[in-house]
Design an enzyme around this catalytic site. Structure first.
Site, PDB file in Angstrom:
ATOM      1  N   MET A  79       0.832  -1.190   0.000  1.00 21.71           N
ATOM      2  CA  MET A  79       0.000   0.000   0.000  1.00 21.71           C
ATOM      3  C   MET A  79       0.870   1.244   0.000  1.00 21.71           C
ATOM      4  O   MET A  79       2.086   1.177   0.105  1.00 21.71           O
ATOM      5  CB  MET A  79      -0.928  -0.002   1.227  1.00 21.71           C
ATOM      6  N   CYS A  80       0.242   2.377  -0.049  1.00 19.57           N
ATOM      7  CA  CYS A  80       0.931   3.667  -0.055  1.00 19.57           C
ATOM      8  C   CYS A  80       0.216   4.580   0.934  1.00 19.57           C
ATOM      9  O   CYS A  80      -0.749   4.202   1.579  1.00 19.57           O
ATOM     10  CB  CYS A  80       0.905   4.289  -1.450  1.00 19.57           C
ATOM     11  N   ARG A  81       0.700   5.784   1.040  1.00 21.88           N
ATOM     12  CA  ARG A  81       0.020   6.835   1.807  1.00 21.88           C
ATOM     13  C   ARG A  81      -0.054   8.048   0.892  1.00 21.88           C
ATOM     14  O   ARG A  81       0.919   8.380   0.200  1.00 21.88           O
ATOM     15  CB  ARG A  81       0.789   7.212   3.066  1.00 21.88           C
ATOM     16  N   ASN A 123      -3.825   4.507  -3.822  1.00 18.30           N
ATOM     17  CA  ASN A 123      -3.375   3.821  -2.615  1.00 18.30           C
ATOM     18  C   ASN A 123      -4.046   2.453  -2.617  1.00 18.30           C
ATOM     19  O   ASN A 123      -5.234   2.347  -2.361  1.00 18.30           O
ATOM     20  CB  ASN A 123      -3.773   4.646  -1.381  1.00 18.30           C
TER      21      ASN A 123
END
Length: 263
Positions: free
Chosen positions: A1-3, A115
């Site tokens: 995942m990312c932010r 995301n």
């Protein structure tokens, strides 16, 4: 995942939003508090921001971790903007795309971030390739799931859909083609923000300074509000509207009846 994070409001230095808060996007690159998948966001970062009367945003993207880039530390201290979108990218499989794989992606006045992850990529989305012009496929900035999702969104925007409709329809289309995908999408044109929640967290904060939409709060201000899963968010500098998203198998309309605006 990312932010990721988007902001609309009074002009601020990039650092006030991205590096200075105690749980800023900068810190979330190694110590996120609400991330459900992955732990270290070190495979690139980027920020896009709007300056003056130019509708096309500037971008600064790198393939490495945000904490290792001293040039960005200088930029964040002095560059000011009233609208931005920034992201840090989760550690993932090795690839040749380098900073081209880092959000935000851009076209015209739009900035975009994803995301999440598409389940079964790339085979799961192969049936969707005929929906895109060949030129759009060839022009993809990177060969990853986020770039392909952006191509789907961009095709809808160019066909005349507004930002919210383009995000909602794309999220539902991808979720139907690749069940189990995580599709938190974020889009801004410098005047509005649109976002979806589909498998991970999203929060928003409205204040006298403006509106922030982010994967997770960057401080402990009690005014932060969490967005429910399966929701479309549409925001301006002063208002936030939340609309539940239907499952892909539901009726043809992608959007359920609207809620009252939240301020």
């Amino acid at each position: 995942m990312c932010r990721h994070l988007a902001y609309l409001g009074h002009e601020e230095p990039l650092g006030r939003l991205l590096t200075e808060p105690p749980h800023s996007l900068y810190r979330q690159s190694w110590a996120p508090r609400h991330q459900r998948h992955g732990t270290v966001n070190a495979d690139g970062f980027g920020v896009g921001w709007y300056a003056g009367d130019d509708p096309a945003p500037a971008r600064y993207r790198r393939a490495g971790p945000i904490w290792a880039d001293q040039s960005f530390a200088d930029l964040a201290r002095v560059v000011r903007t009233s609208a931005l979108l920034a992201a840090v990218r989760d550690a993932t499989l090795a690839g040749a795309d380098a900073e081209a794989a880092a959000a935000p992606y851009a076209s015209g006045s739009w900035l975009f971030s994803h995301n999440g992850a598409v389940k079964g990529w790339p085979r799961s989305l192969a049936p969707l390739t005929p929906t895109l012009p060949a030129a759009d496929l060839l022009a993809m900035e990177a060969r990853n799931d986020s770039a392909f999702v952006w191509a789907l969104v961009l095709a809808r925007l160019r066909a005349g859909d507004d930002e919210s409709q383009a995000l909602a329809d794309t999220a539902l289309e991808v979720a139907e083609a690749a069940p189990g995908s995580r599709l938190n999408l974020l889009l801004t044109n410098g005047e509005t923000i649109a976002a979806t929640t589909w498998g991970d967290t999203l929060w928003y904060l409205t204040s006298s300074r403006g509106t922030v939409v982010a994967s997770e709060p960057y401080d402990d201000d009690p005014r932060w509000q969490e967005v429910p899963d399966r929701t479309l968010l549409a925001a301006s500098r002063t208002d936030v509207l939340l609309t539940p998203l239907k499952e892909p198998s539901d009726a043809a309309s992608a959007l359920a009846p609207s809620k009252e605006p939240r301020t």
